[in-house]
Enzyme design. Structure first.
Site, PDB file in Angstrom:
ATOM      1  N   ASN A  68       0.823  -1.196   0.000  1.00 21.46           N
ATOM      2  CA  ASN A  68       0.000   0.000   0.000  1.00 21.46           C
ATOM      3  C   ASN A  68       0.861   1.250   0.000  1.00 21.46           C
ATOM      4  O   ASN A  68       2.076   1.198   0.199  1.00 21.46           O
ATOM      5  CB  ASN A  68      -0.956  -0.011   1.195  1.00 21.46           C
ATOM      6  CG  ASN A  68      -2.245   0.728   0.918  1.00 21.46           C
ATOM      7  OD1 ASN A  68      -2.315   1.579   0.048  1.00 21.46           O
ATOM      8  ND2 ASN A  68      -3.280   0.393   1.667  1.00 21.46           N
ATOM      9  N   HIS A  99      23.283   2.380   9.554  1.00 20.28           N
ATOM     10  CA  HIS A  99      24.466   3.035  10.112  1.00 20.28           C
ATOM     11  C   HIS A  99      24.811   2.380  11.454  1.00 20.28           C
ATOM     12  O   HIS A  99      24.020   1.642  12.024  1.00 20.28           O
ATOM     13  CB  HIS A  99      24.234   4.537  10.307  1.00 20.28           C
ATOM     14  CG  HIS A  99      23.028   4.838  11.127  1.00 20.28           C
ATOM     15  ND1 HIS A  99      23.015   4.786  12.508  1.00 20.28           N
ATOM     16  CD2 HIS A  99      21.772   5.168  10.755  1.00 20.28           C
ATOM     17  CE1 HIS A  99      21.811   5.085  12.956  1.00 20.28           C
ATOM     18  NE2 HIS A  99      21.037   5.319  11.917  1.00 20.28           N
ATOM     19  N   ALA A 140      -1.622  -2.013  13.809  1.00 16.93           N
ATOM     20  CA  ALA A 140      -1.156  -0.708  13.350  1.00 16.93           C
ATOM     21  C   ALA A 140      -0.163  -0.089  14.327  1.00 16.93           C
ATOM     22  O   ALA A 140      -0.335  -0.163  15.544  1.00 16.93           O
ATOM     23  CB  ALA A 140      -2.352   0.223  13.163  1.00 16.93           C
ATOM     24  N   ARG A 163      -3.106 -12.228  21.019  1.00 14.99           N
ATOM     25  CA  ARG A 163      -4.066 -13.336  20.934  1.00 14.99           C
ATOM     26  C   ARG A 163      -3.685 -14.262  19.790  1.00 14.99           C
ATOM     27  O   ARG A 163      -2.885 -13.911  18.932  1.00 14.99           O
ATOM     28  CB  ARG A 163      -5.494 -12.849  20.779  1.00 14.99           C
ATOM     29  CG  ARG A 163      -5.855 -12.283  19.427  1.00 14.99           C
ATOM     30  CD  ARG A 163      -7.326 -11.865  19.426  1.00 14.99           C
ATOM     31  NE  ARG A 163      -7.790 -11.487  18.127  1.00 14.99           N
ATOM     32  CZ  ARG A 163      -8.360 -12.297  17.237  1.00 14.99           C
ATOM     33  NH1 ARG A 163      -8.511 -13.572  17.497  1.00 14.99           N
ATOM     34  NH2 ARG A 163      -8.774 -11.852  16.072  1.00 14.99           N
TER      35      ARG A 163
END
Length: 172
Positions: A68, A99, A140, A163
């Site tokens: 997306n 780095h 999210a 869960r």
């Protein structure tokens, strides 16, 4: 479809049938090897997708993978993304720290593996050395490192199992 094939060919991305690109053209830097299965779908309504592969890197996308808008996949060693994986807006998948963290420690790279039927929701960051098991869902805004078992939901920073997923099978 022709636009997607031409774009992938331009960047020397080996691909299967029916790739698609919507929205702004993705930014692809391929100095290594990028391979995509059938029906790779790149969507970018507002933000372009970025795919970067260093000289010794290999990025492998399975069949029916969706990236997306705003997603970035960067590889210096190996990133393997299974089939039917859905990657949400503004996600980042990195196999390198880019780095040194401590002076003299060197730049860390470690392979990343994302199993079949995984869903990464919006804003997920996948760090070097991560392995996400088949069928798992990453909530999210989560930051994932280490091993994620198959068929679980993980959330948080660092992501932890919240869960298990009882109904198993192909994600559509």
């Amino acid at each position: 479809m022709a636009r997607a094939e031409a774009l992938l060919r331009l960047h020397k991305v080996a691909h299967g049938a029916y790739p698609s690109v919507t929205g702004p053209r993705p930014r692809i830097s391929n100095r290594g090897r990028i391979v995509a299965g059938r029906r790779l779908s790149i969507g970018g309504a507002q933000f372009p997708v970025g795919i970067g592969c260093g000289p010794s890197g290999v990025i492998s996308f399975g069949d029916e993978v969706f990236l997306n808008q705003g997603t970035v996949v960067h590889c210096e060693s190996a990133v393997t993304i299974g089939s039917r994986v859905r990657i949400g807006d503004l996600c980042a998948v990195y196999d390198t720290n880019f780095h040194e963290i401590e002076p003299g420690a060197g730049v860390r790279t470690a392979p990343v593996t994302i199993g079949d039927d995984v869903w990464l929701a919006r804003g997920v960051v996948v760090l070097p050395g991560t392995a996400i098991g088949e069928g798992s869902v990453v909530a999210a805004g989560s930051v994932v490192r280490g091993e994620v078992p198959p068929w679980v939901v993980v959330a948080g920073n660092p992501a932890v199992v919240v869960r298990t997923i009882e109904a198993r099978g192909r994600r559509r």
